[in-house]
Write an enzyme that holds these catalytic residues in place. Structure first.
Site, short mmCIF file in Angstrom:
data_model
loop_
_atom_site.label_atom_id
_atom_site.label_comp_id
_atom_site.label_asym_id
_atom_site.label_seq_id
_atom_site.Cartn_x
_atom_site.Cartn_y
_atom_site.Cartn_z
N CYS A 2 0.84 -1.20 0.00
CA CYS A 2 0.00 0.00 0.00
C CYS A 2 0.88 1.25 0.00
O CYS A 2 1.90 1.29 0.68
CB CYS A 2 -0.95 0.10 1.19
SG CYS A 2 -2.22 -1.14 1.22
N ARG A 27 6.37 -1.05 -3.90
CA ARG A 27 5.89 -1.57 -2.62
C ARG A 27 4.94 -2.74 -2.80
O ARG A 27 4.68 -3.47 -1.85
CB ARG A 27 5.19 -0.45 -1.83
CG ARG A 27 6.10 0.72 -1.51
CD ARG A 27 5.28 1.89 -1.04
NE ARG A 27 4.69 1.67 0.26
CZ ARG A 27 5.29 1.98 1.41
NH1 ARG A 27 6.47 2.52 1.40
NH2 ARG A 27 4.69 1.78 2.55
N GLY A 100 -2.62 0.25 6.50
CA GLY A 100 -2.70 -0.32 7.85
C GLY A 100 -3.99 -1.10 8.01
O GLY A 100 -4.68 -1.42 7.04
N GLU A 480 20.10 -17.55 0.03
CA GLU A 480 19.70 -16.31 -0.63
C GLU A 480 19.53 -16.52 -2.13
O GLU A 480 18.59 -15.99 -2.74
CB GLU A 480 20.73 -15.20 -0.32
CG GLU A 480 20.53 -13.88 -1.04
CD GLU A 480 19.16 -13.23 -0.81
OE1 GLU A 480 18.35 -13.72 -0.01
OE2 GLU A 480 18.90 -12.22 -1.50
N GLU A 487 11.38 -16.19 -5.55
CA GLU A 487 10.51 -15.01 -5.47
C GLU A 487 10.29 -14.33 -6.82
O GLU A 487 9.23 -13.76 -7.04
CB GLU A 487 10.91 -14.02 -4.37
CG GLU A 487 12.23 -13.37 -4.46
CD GLU A 487 12.47 -12.35 -3.32
OE1 GLU A 487 13.63 -12.00 -3.12
OE2 GLU A 487 11.53 -11.91 -2.64
N HIS A 503 21.04 -37.04 4.71
CA HIS A 503 20.05 -37.28 5.76
C HIS A 503 18.62 -37.13 5.26
O HIS A 503 17.68 -37.05 6.05
CB HIS A 503 20.31 -36.33 6.93
CG HIS A 503 21.67 -36.49 7.52
ND1 HIS A 503 22.05 -37.61 8.21
CD2 HIS A 503 22.77 -35.70 7.46
CE1 HIS A 503 23.32 -37.50 8.59
NE2 HIS A 503 23.78 -36.34 8.12
N LYS A 602 7.23 -4.86 -1.28
CA LYS A 602 8.58 -4.44 -0.92
C LYS A 602 8.69 -4.19 0.58
O LYS A 602 9.66 -4.55 1.22
CB LYS A 602 8.95 -3.16 -1.69
CG LYS A 602 10.34 -2.65 -1.41
CD LYS A 602 11.39 -3.61 -1.94
CE LYS A 602 12.81 -3.16 -1.71
NZ LYS A 602 13.77 -4.26 -1.94
C1 AGP Z 1 13.82 -9.85 -0.41
O1 AGP Z 1 14.12 -10.15 -1.71
C2 AGP Z 1 12.40 -10.00 -0.06
N1 AGP Z 1 11.56 -9.19 -0.84
C3 AGP Z 1 12.06 -10.05 1.42
O2 AGP Z 1 12.46 -11.32 1.86
C4 AGP Z 1 12.69 -8.98 2.35
O3 AGP Z 1 14.05 -9.20 2.47
C5 AGP Z 1 11.99 -9.05 3.73
O4 AGP Z 1 10.62 -8.78 3.59
C6 AGP Z 1 12.60 -8.11 4.74
O5 AGP Z 1 12.46 -6.77 4.35
P1 AGP Z 1 13.29 -5.63 5.05
O6 AGP Z 1 14.73 -5.86 4.77
O7 AGP Z 1 12.78 -4.37 4.41
O8 AGP Z 1 13.00 -5.69 6.52
#
Ligand code: AGP
Length: 607
Positions: A2, A27, A100, A480, A487, A503, A602
């Protein structure tokens, strides 16, 4: 997650609002809308991209100079035009946009319905609009204040009333709002990016504050209706920094930003002569630092994988037992915290709801709580008692890349700083700093592999599953790499420490299940090599990330990509870039929306 934009000034508001919404696209959202004071309030909303909204508006003549706009990421109610913001109350004179969640919206709705109010959407926000309308006695700010006293939940809110055409009221509790101050014009937004083209002067609304914005200026009140004075701050980022700069996607630009922003992160913070780092924002004396018995790193997603690298660094250099806790778990599991515990909250946005809640929990329990954050002035940056900005610049792609790198960089600097106070020798400190200074060049060497990685991605883009393997400090890199791939390309992928394969995971190995393994010349090289031999025996196709010059590994793999060697602790700063590029090209080849992957936002400002 949002986004809010508001404008009040002398220029036509509509183009500024639409442009502002585009700046907040990163976002994540699924519908958008705008409301402009144009004699009466004119509102337009559309499901889908901002282009759909812009299309609807292209033949309209809206010249008003005051307006609000919103991108919605659905929480209460489906993705429909009726649920999109801004929302009117009954008489079409009052309109609001809100980020929110209003937790008690059901009981409020019942009460308002009994008073004769009718609702057109399923949203909690519309309930808030009606609640403000009920309390409106000719002063919008007072009406907002009275209404907010009756709600439970979180909000970043902007409101307008047709009876007060030159006024916007903004309020914040838990959802960020920034007010930009230009020459006779004002901007309101969820972060500073929509206003960077117009002004660098901003004030950040704090929780429990309400701002009344008019042509004559901004007045800010607390919830007790007391006027408070606010500091005006200068934002460093310029508008150009927030653009793609010729790259096809923000993600690709941000991957290529890494050598530069890494330099920004370490500039002025490393001391080659003393073999140490100086991160003043820690706000701790040397004695307090020496007294720390445990470090806890709290973060979510990519930041949590950066934290796992940090754990290696803190334990190896500083000898301080270090845990990584995913913030959503930390906040509810009654963690053991003492006054000898140092908690770092690691976050790109500085607004992640779980990380923020974990910060508050750790503070309540008496830990030293510090932030490692990218967005300047964000809530986590302000609520921690110090810490360090990672200086990655605006990161607009949903998939985090350069923030990961700079989080790792800062944690390594902290580990060196702590280490030098405890057990790291001058010579080791100097070797580390020297190696850090060589990292940008090594990153550039990896970025030059872009075309080669693209060809590789083409070759493997037909597979449905992937497994990333690493050991030691390259295990978080594997995590990562896997996180990035899933994603943005939506390919199922997992990451394992290679020693764990026997395992259970070995059962998955087959020619349909390719492996991306990190086999670099470090202390676990031989162990890792044996693990890969086992994978090869089970006929999974293997891609290897290997150290330049290691020709011997060619017999193990279908494909090998070579990266430059560095000190073991710094390997993630080089190797991760290659995995980022691999995920990027896979997503592009598969035609995915790289910068705005489905179902992700985001800035995750709700729990
Ligand atoms: C990262 O590629 C993701 N979009 C996500 O995991 C992100 O790292 C997570 O939401 C944490 O965000 P922040 O670093 O803004 O706290």
């Amino acid at each position: 997650m949002c986004g809010i934009v508001g404008y009040l000034g002398k220029k036509p508001a509509l183009p500024i609002l639409i442009q502002g919404l585009r700046r907040l696209e990163y976002r994540g959202y699924d519908s958008a809308g705008v409301a402009v004071m144009n004699g009466e309030i004119v509102r337009m909303r559309a499901v889908g991209k901002i282009d759909s909204l812009a299309d609807k508006l292209k033949d309209t003549k809206i010249e008003g100079t005051v307006g609000i706009a919103h991108t919605r990421w659905a929480t209460h109610g489906g993705v429909t035009e009726e649920n999109a913001h801004p929302h009117f109350a009954c008489d079409g004179k009052l309109v609001i946009a809100h980020n929110g969640i209003i937790e008690n919206y059901r009981e409020l709705k019942e009460k308002l319905t009994s008073l004769g109010h009718t609702f057109k959407s399923e949203t909690d926000t519309e309930v808030l609009a009606h609640l403000i309308e009920v309390n409106y006695k000719g002063d919008l700010r007072l009406a907002v204040e009275t209404a907010l006293a009756q709600v439970r939940g979180t909000y970043g809110l902007v409101a307008m009333h047709a009876n007060e055409p030159n006024k916007i009221v903004a309020a914040r509790l838990g959802s960020p709002l920034v007010i930009g101050i230009g020459e006779g014009e004002y901007f309101i937004a969820s972060d500073a990016t929509p206003m960077l083209a117009y002004t660098k002067k901003v004030t950040f609304l704090e929780d429990g504050e309400i701002a009344e914005i008019g042509l004559e200026g901004v007045r800010t009140f607390n919830l007790r209706d007391e006027l408070i004075s606010k500091k005006v701050e200068e934002i460093e980022w310029n508008d150009e920094q927030a653009q793609k700069q010729g790259y096809d996607h923000f993600m690709l630009k941000e991957i290529h930003d890494q050598p530069t922003v890494f330099e920004d992160a370490i500039r002025g913070r490393v001391d080659l002569e003393e073999g140490t780092a100086h991160l003043g924002g820690l706000n701790m004396t040397d004695d307090q630092m020496r007294s720390i018995e445990r470090i806890v790193l709290i973060a979510c997603g990519t930041a949590s994988y950066a934290a796992m690298v940090g754990k290696y660094a803190f334990e190896r250099l500083a000898g301080i037992p270090t845990e990584v806790d995913v913030a959503s778990e930390f906040r509810y599991r009654d963690p053991i915290i003492t006054d000898k515990t140092l908690v770092f909250a690691i976050s790109q946005s500085g607004e992640t709801a779980d990380t923020l809640a974990a910060v508050r929990e750790a503070k309540r329990k008496g830990a030293y709580v510090r932030g490692i954050v990218n967005v300047v002035g964000s809530t986590i940056a302000r609520e921690t008692d110090g810490g360090t900005y990672i200086h990655a610049g605006p990161e607009l792609a949903v998939a985090s890349t350069k923030a990961f790198t700079n989080m790792v960089a800062i944690m390594i600097l902290y580990a060196i700083q702590f280490g030098r106070l405890k057990r790291v020798t001058l010579a080791t400190g100097q070797r580390l700093i020297k190696a850090l200074l060589e990292i940008p060049e090594k990153m550039n060497q990896v970025l030059k592999l872009n075309d080669q990685i693209k060809v590789l991605a083409e070759k493997y883009s037909g597979y449905k599953d992937f497994l990333f393997l690493g050991r030691g400090i390259n295990f978080p890199v594997a995590l990562e790499g896997s996180h990035k791939l899933k994603e943005i390309s939506y390919i199922h992928s997992e990451a394992y420490p290679a020693g764990e394969m026997k395992h259970g995971v070995n059962a998955l190995l087959s020619p349909e299940f390719p492996i991306f393994a990190i086999l670099v010349k470090d202390q676990l090289y031989e162990k890792m090599r044996s693990n890969i031999e086992e994978v090869k025996a089970r006929k999974s196709p293997i891609i290897l990330l290997a150290t330049i010059g290691d020709e011997a590994v060619k017999e193990l793999a279908e494909d090998v990509i070579y990266v430059p060697d560095t000190m073991e602790l710094l390997e993630p700063l080089v190797n991760t870039l290659l995995l980022q590029l691999f995920a990027y090209h896979m997503a592009v080849i598969l035609g995915k929306d790289v910068d705005r992957p489905r179902n992700l936002a985001k800035s995750v400002t709700v729990e």
